[in-house]
Design a protein around this motif. Sequence first.
Motif, short mmCIF file in Angstrom:
data_model
loop_
_atom_site.label_atom_id
_atom_site.label_comp_id
_atom_site.label_asym_id
_atom_site.label_seq_id
_atom_site.Cartn_x
_atom_site.Cartn_y
_atom_site.Cartn_z
N ASP A 13 0.82 -1.20 0.00
CA ASP A 13 0.00 0.00 0.00
C ASP A 13 0.87 1.26 0.00
O ASP A 13 0.58 2.22 -0.73
CB ASP A 13 -0.93 -0.01 1.21
N ARG A 38 2.44 1.64 -3.45
CA ARG A 38 1.45 1.98 -4.48
C ARG A 38 0.94 3.41 -4.35
O ARG A 38 0.75 4.10 -5.35
CB ARG A 38 0.29 0.99 -4.42
N THR A 39 0.72 3.89 -3.12
CA THR A 39 0.03 5.17 -2.96
C THR A 39 0.91 6.31 -2.47
O THR A 39 0.61 7.47 -2.75
CB THR A 39 -1.14 5.02 -1.97
#
Length: 118
Positions: free
Chosen positions: A21, A24-25
């Motif tokens: 996460d 990815r972000t």
Amino acid sequence: MRKNSIKNTRLNGEVQKVLADIIRTEIKDPRVGPVTSVTAVEVATDLKTCKVWISALGDHAAQLDTIAGLESAMGFIRKNLAQTLNLRHTPEIHFILDTSLEYGINMSKLIDEVNKGE
């Protein structure tokens, strides 16, 4: 705690989800490719170190750039990992390039070529 204990397996899964996460972000480094995934995580039993296998789309140079970008963002990643997971120690992360997907694709192509030759 044994290496394959349920607690360690659960911790590996949680660290893998959180790292995926974060990558990815949160990571804005242009060297980190848009299709970068965490394929496996192995946290040491003493929670001091963590091996993270990274799979990145692209040629070998792009994959090495992705690893370099992640290593330069190591402090940011560890800080976010510590904020998300409540661990006694935030492990030191070692990124390893995972080439198993490439190997599998190449082997599949070779098998298809052999089957066509029959």
